[in-house]
Scaffold this active site. Sequence first.
Site, PDB file in Angstrom:
ATOM      1  N   GLY A   1     -31.176  27.630  -3.215  1.00 42.40           N
ATOM      2  CA  GLY A   1     -30.728  26.959  -4.432  1.00 42.40           C
ATOM      3  C   GLY A   1     -30.601  27.917  -5.604  1.00 42.40           C
ATOM      4  O   GLY A   1     -29.644  27.838  -6.380  1.00 42.40           O
ATOM      5  N   SER A   2     -31.537  28.839  -5.727  1.00 40.40           N
ATOM      6  CA  SER A   2     -31.513  29.763  -6.873  1.00 40.40           C
ATOM      7  C   SER A   2     -30.242  30.609  -6.847  1.00 40.40           C
ATOM      8  O   SER A   2     -29.561  30.748  -7.869  1.00 40.40           O
ATOM      9  CB  SER A   2     -32.736  30.680  -6.855  1.00 40.40           C
ATOM     10  OG  SER A   2     -33.917  29.917  -6.951  1.00 40.40           O
TER      11      SER A   2
ATOM     12  N   ASN B   1     -36.321  18.062 -10.909  1.00 40.37           N
ATOM     13  CA  ASN B   1     -37.324  18.386  -9.895  1.00 40.37           C
ATOM     14  C   ASN B   1     -38.743  17.982 -10.296  1.00 40.37           C
ATOM     15  O   ASN B   1     -39.611  17.886  -9.448  1.00 40.37           O
ATOM     16  CB  ASN B   1     -37.283  19.878  -9.548  1.00 40.37           C
ATOM     17  CG  ASN B   1     -37.262  20.761 -10.759  1.00 40.37           C
ATOM     18  OD1 ASN B   1     -36.386  20.651 -11.614  1.00 40.37           O
ATOM     19  ND2 ASN B   1     -38.231  21.623 -10.865  1.00 40.37           N
TER      20      ASN B   1
ATOM     21  N   GLN C   1     -32.432  18.724  -5.686  1.00 36.95           N
ATOM     22  CA  GLN C   1     -33.377  17.627  -5.424  1.00 36.95           C
ATOM     23  C   GLN C   1     -32.681  16.349  -4.957  1.00 36.95           C
ATOM     24  O   GLN C   1     -33.341  15.415  -4.501  1.00 36.95           O
ATOM     25  CB  GLN C   1     -34.204  17.320  -6.679  1.00 36.95           C
ATOM     26  CG  GLN C   1     -35.178  18.426  -7.065  1.00 36.95           C
ATOM     27  CD  GLN C   1     -36.336  18.596  -6.085  1.00 36.95           C
ATOM     28  OE1 GLN C   1     -36.698  17.687  -5.337  1.00 36.95           O
ATOM     29  NE2 GLN C   1     -36.924  19.780  -6.092  1.00 36.95           N
TER      30      GLN C   1
ATOM     31  N   SER D   1     -30.234  23.285  -1.546  1.00 39.39           N
ATOM     32  CA  SER D   1     -31.193  24.160  -0.869  1.00 39.39           C
ATOM     33  C   SER D   1     -31.783  23.423   0.325  1.00 39.39           C
ATOM     34  O   SER D   1     -32.219  22.280   0.201  1.00 39.39           O
ATOM     35  CB  SER D   1     -32.298  24.532  -1.856  1.00 39.39           C
ATOM     36  OG  SER D   1     -33.316  25.239  -1.183  1.00 39.39           O
TER      37      SER D   1
ATOM     38  N   HIS E   1     -34.562  23.759   2.173  1.00 37.50           N
ATOM     39  CA  HIS E   1     -35.982  23.443   2.355  1.00 37.50           C
ATOM     40  C   HIS E   1     -36.464  22.251   1.534  1.00 37.50           C
ATOM     41  O   HIS E   1     -37.602  21.824   1.655  1.00 37.50           O
ATOM     42  CB  HIS E   1     -36.862  24.677   2.127  1.00 37.50           C
ATOM     43  CG  HIS E   1     -37.031  25.113   0.702  1.00 37.50           C
ATOM     44  ND1 HIS E   1     -38.224  24.968   0.037  1.00 37.50           N
ATOM     45  CD2 HIS E   1     -36.178  25.687  -0.179  1.00 37.50           C
ATOM     46  CE1 HIS E   1     -38.098  25.463  -1.194  1.00 37.50           C
ATOM     47  NE2 HIS E   1     -36.864  25.901  -1.341  1.00 37.50           N
TER      48      HIS E   1
ATOM     49  N   THR F   1     -24.969  39.834   6.666  1.00 35.52           N
ATOM     50  CA  THR F   1     -24.939  39.131   7.943  1.00 35.52           C
ATOM     51  C   THR F   1     -25.590  37.764   7.767  1.00 35.52           C
ATOM     52  O   THR F   1     -26.654  37.653   7.170  1.00 35.52           O
ATOM     53  CB  THR F   1     -25.674  39.953   9.018  1.00 35.52           C
ATOM     54  OG1 THR F   1     -25.075  41.243   9.051  1.00 35.52           O
ATOM     55  CG2 THR F   1     -25.577  39.296  10.391  1.00 35.52           C
TER      56      THR F   1
ATOM     57  N   CYS G   1     -42.846  26.719  -9.950  1.00 30.24           N
ATOM     58  CA  CYS G   1     -42.537  27.926 -10.704  1.00 30.24           C
ATOM     59  C   CYS G   1     -43.366  28.020 -11.969  1.00 30.24           C
ATOM     60  O   CYS G   1     -43.619  29.103 -12.466  1.00 30.24           O
ATOM     61  CB  CYS G   1     -41.052  27.943 -11.085  1.00 30.24           C
ATOM     62  SG  CYS G   1     -40.021  27.405  -9.743  1.00 30.24           S
TER      63      CYS G   1
END
Length: 395
Positions: free
Chosen positions: A69-70, A150, A178, A198, A200, A236, A323
């Site tokens: 996501g970042s 989030n 989110q 993202s 995860h 890759t 964070c």
Amino acid sequence: MIYADNAATSRLKTKALEAMLPFFGDGFGNPSSLHSVGQRANAALFAAREKAAKCLGAAPNEIYFTSGGSEADNQAILTGAKIGGRKGKKHIISTAFEHHAVLHTLDRMKKDGFEITLLPVGEKGLVTPEQVAEAIRPDTALVTVMFANNEIGTVQPIGEIAAVCREKGVLFHTDAVQAVGHIKVDVASLGVDMLSLSAHKFGGPTGTGILFARKGIKPEILIEGGAQERGRRAGTENLAAIVGMAAALEESCAKIEENAVKVSAMRNRLIEGLGEIPHGILNGDRERRLPGNVNFCFEGIEGESLLLLLDDEGICASSGSACTSGSLDPSHVLLAIGRPHEIAHGSLRLTINEDNTPEQMEKIIASTKKVVERLRAMSPVWRDLVSGKKEFVIK
Ligand SMILES: *Cc1c(COP(=O)(O)O)cnc(C)c1O
């Protein structure tokens, strides 16, 4: 153990794990190689792209795989800034409670001569399309508004905001990290130009994500090198992770309504149960929030202590975003919705998903009540509040 910190990261879905495993064995191979091992890898990459595109209502060539996501947020903002900058547009609109992946990228744009407008989000944690319309200027290059927050889980009217931007000819990006996998996200019907996600956060593996960029928008290159991702993102491909992400996305999207019903019922029970704790307040709008998000402030306690004691009770929760935890600054999100510093420090975020159970909700409620009471009994601040020496902020 009760895991209620799914906004930080979520357990890998079994289907995602199973889809990934072959790529750690015989399925290895570089999708750019011309031999059969490479070509099999390339076919898997192609299939994952198609699957992800289908879930999002996008075309496969509008999907760019990133490291998460970042990276997707960084790339989207740089893309908007670059496209606008070429036309002399040096103004970007966003909101005060974005993820740091957005806010810190905007700080960087500021150093590059862009003017940034951060819209206020009000006590409910919502932005209106009217606010966006009013803030747009002739020199606005990009509007970036997160889909769902989030920390407090509030869901923004993204389709309406996208429509305002389209009408005014301004590019629109949304950080949907989110939202994707938890509520319906269809880029075509929403009309967004760019979107970040993202893996995860919806049961896929960490370290992979997607930047969606509408046909006609060429993402700015952050990583120079080979011609992967149609020349817009070198390196890759993280094939196993990409395949796992596509499997997790497919499963989440197939069950999105069923899961939302189940999860929001548990969320409602948590809000009801935790709402019985005196001098506590729910953060974020009650209705317009993610199915799995609960966020409270409790007066007279310290969020970190609450988390440690809940952990002793076998409950994994958070005080805000991963964070900011570990830093002493209160959450910028809670400050943005107007919580004073001392209140913002006493926050608890519980983020649940379909793996949780109603029984777990009862345990969370009982443990939180017990722990809050215990912490307050030890707190000098609480003593002053109860004795009337200080005034309660949360009535
Ligand atoms: C987690 C998160 C990100 C960052 O995603 P990563 O894949 O961890 O880099 C960005 N935005 C929001 C809203 C998030 O919740």
